[in-house]
Design an enzyme around this catalytic site. Structure first.
Site, mmCIF file in Angstrom:
data_model
loop_
_atom_site.group_PDB
_atom_site.id
_atom_site.type_symbol
_atom_site.label_atom_id
_atom_site.label_comp_id
_atom_site.label_asym_id
_atom_site.label_seq_id
_atom_site.Cartn_x
_atom_site.Cartn_y
_atom_site.Cartn_z
ATOM 1 N N GLU A 39 21.010 -9.407 16.887
ATOM 2 C CA GLU A 39 21.003 -10.708 17.565
ATOM 3 C C GLU A 39 21.545 -10.595 18.987
ATOM 4 O O GLU A 39 21.057 -11.250 19.901
ATOM 5 C CB GLU A 39 21.801 -11.755 16.776
ATOM 6 C CG GLU A 39 21.142 -12.201 15.480
ATOM 7 C CD GLU A 39 19.778 -12.875 15.655
ATOM 8 O OE1 GLU A 39 19.442 -13.312 16.775
ATOM 9 O OE2 GLU A 39 19.038 -12.955 14.662
ATOM 10 N N TYR A 122 24.985 -19.803 18.940
ATOM 11 C CA TYR A 122 23.710 -19.238 18.501
ATOM 12 C C TYR A 122 23.931 -18.040 17.559
ATOM 13 O O TYR A 122 23.415 -18.006 16.433
ATOM 14 C CB TYR A 122 22.857 -18.805 19.712
ATOM 15 C CG TYR A 122 21.668 -18.025 19.255
ATOM 16 C CD1 TYR A 122 20.535 -18.678 18.789
ATOM 17 C CD2 TYR A 122 21.698 -16.625 19.185
ATOM 18 C CE1 TYR A 122 19.456 -17.974 18.284
ATOM 19 C CE2 TYR A 122 20.634 -15.912 18.678
ATOM 20 C CZ TYR A 122 19.511 -16.591 18.242
ATOM 21 O OH TYR A 122 18.469 -15.894 17.724
ATOM 22 N N ASP A 140 18.237 -21.125 20.175
ATOM 23 C CA ASP A 140 18.098 -20.505 21.491
ATOM 24 C C ASP A 140 16.934 -21.190 22.213
ATOM 25 O O ASP A 140 16.395 -22.194 21.731
ATOM 26 C CB ASP A 140 17.904 -18.991 21.366
ATOM 27 C CG ASP A 140 16.579 -18.641 20.698
ATOM 28 O OD1 ASP A 140 15.843 -19.557 20.269
ATOM 29 O OD2 ASP A 140 16.262 -17.440 20.607
HETATM 30 N N1 ADE Z 1 15.065 -13.228 18.280
HETATM 31 C C1 ADE Z 1 16.311 -13.652 18.049
HETATM 32 N N2 ADE Z 1 16.678 -13.391 16.783
HETATM 33 C C2 ADE Z 1 15.628 -12.761 16.192
HETATM 34 C C3 ADE Z 1 15.405 -12.205 14.908
HETATM 35 N N3 ADE Z 1 16.342 -12.251 13.979
HETATM 36 N N4 ADE Z 1 14.201 -11.649 14.679
HETATM 37 C C4 ADE Z 1 13.276 -11.606 15.645
HETATM 38 N N5 ADE Z 1 13.434 -12.093 16.861
HETATM 39 C C5 ADE Z 1 14.604 -12.670 17.157
#
Ligand code: ADE
Length: 344
Positions: A39, A122, A140
């Site tokens: 993340e 987030y 986000d």
């Molecule tokens: N963007 C942010 N978190 C994500 C996730 N867990 N999988 C794919 N794209 C992401």
């Protein structure tokens, strides 16, 4: 707030997610360390680029204690090219706190997760829902886009209150089980169907029946986002000083852009070749030969560097610089992308 959405929306989205989700290495299990690292990497970087970084990072540092015990320079090298280097510095601090104060166990509660360095609403929402089945949304820019369309809402997505409202609202739609699938379903919808570039793929959207913007024909015009201020443009001259035993590098200041990272020697302003040679003489490097020059532009969030790089063979290796071999540059020295162009 929304007319069409109810808990059947949650189920529809989760079913679609389970059938259509991308196979990504951080989705193989629910280990908080894996989700956390992914993340943080994904916050400013595309999924495809993150994949390789993530695998290399996990190979080098398979556990939180490995991360806590790592040298900062090793971490910066693993992060080289991802940018926003404070992310990895904060992760390092957080891992050390987890080791020292929490017996090496990643905290489970949203508030305790959010209290770690570098973790905001987030990331805490993502980890708590994906790893610990809590009803905590992770909102986000991508999820804000999806929600602006579902609600046909033209509030500027940079509006501070909007994110809070959407987070609270989504949190009320969570299921009892598999909360992470709802979090990642929203993310996946934003990536595969309700994307940022071009028209959204409303015809194949699994939740188009719930979408106010689809009904109103406004999906492509949303979200609304205020224009950012123009980035500052900075002219620079970069020196690739090549001595028999290595290339000159030095440390950046401890504060500001790319704080504490390595750099190639540089000055603000674009110098002519003659001025560049004079500068190298002032540094005491005894220039032998101007080999070539090349221009690059690197765009950061708030500033653009317009660089001319001079490749200059030098005889002396004064101590104001470190002189790094090609092997050291490849394996040890974290050199940000803005300078890496010149060494490719
Ligand atoms: N963007 C942010 N978190 C994500 C996730 N867990 N999988 C794919 N794209 C992401």
């Amino acid at each position: 707030m929304v007319k069409r959405i109810d808990k059947t929306f949650t189920e529809t989205l989760m079913t679609w997610y389970r059938e259509n989700r991308r196979d990504l290495p951080w989705r193989e299990d629910k280990e908080p360390y894996h989700v956390w690292v992914s993340e943080i990497m994904l916050q400013q970087t595309r999924v495809e680029a993150v994949r390789e970084y993530y695998l290399r990072f996990m190979k080098a540092l398979p556990t939180i204690s490995d991360l806590a015990a790592a040298e900062e320079e090793t971490l910066l090298k693993l992060w080289q090219g991802l940018g926003y280097y404070n992310r990895i510095r904060n992760m390092h601090k957080a891992a050390q706190q987890i080791e020292a104060q929490m017996g090496g166990i990643f905290p489970q509660e949203f508030d305790a997760i959010k209290a770690l360095p570098g973790i905001g609403d987030y990331t805490a929402g993502a980890i708590a829902s994906i790893c610990f089945n809590q009803k905590t949304a992770a909102v986000d820019g991508n999820v804000l886009r999806v929600m602006s369309r579902l609600n046909n809402d033209d509030t500027d997505i940079l509006n501070a209150g909007l994110k809070k409202r959407i987070t609270a609202y989504l949190s009320s739609l969570y299921p009892e089980k598999d909360c992470g699938d709802f979090t990642q379903g929203l993310i996946e919808l934003g990536a595969l169907i309700c994307g940022p570039a071009g028209a959204p793929k409303c015809e194949i959207c699994p939740v188009n029946a719930y979408c106010e913007a689809k009904a109103a024909g406004t999906a492509a015009a949303l979200p609304v986002k205020a224009k950012k201020k123009a980035r500052k443009k900075v002219d620079m001259t970069v020196f690739i000083l090549q001595a028999p035993l290595g290339t000159a590098v030095c440390r950046r200041a401890e504060t500001g852009l790319l704080a504490g990272l390595y750099q190639l020697p540089n000055v603000e302003k674009r110098l002519t070749a003659a001025q560049a040679i004079e500068q190298v003489e002032r540094w005491g490097c005894t220039p032998k030969n101007l080999l070539r020059s090349t221009d690059y532009c690197h765009v950061f969030t708030h500033v653009e560097w317009h660089m001319t790089g001079y490749f200059i063979a030098v005889e002396k290796m004064p101590k104001i610089f470190q002189w790094a071999s090609d092997a050291q540059l490849a394996a040890e020295i974290p050199l940000p992308t803005a300078f890496g162009y010149f060494l490719k």
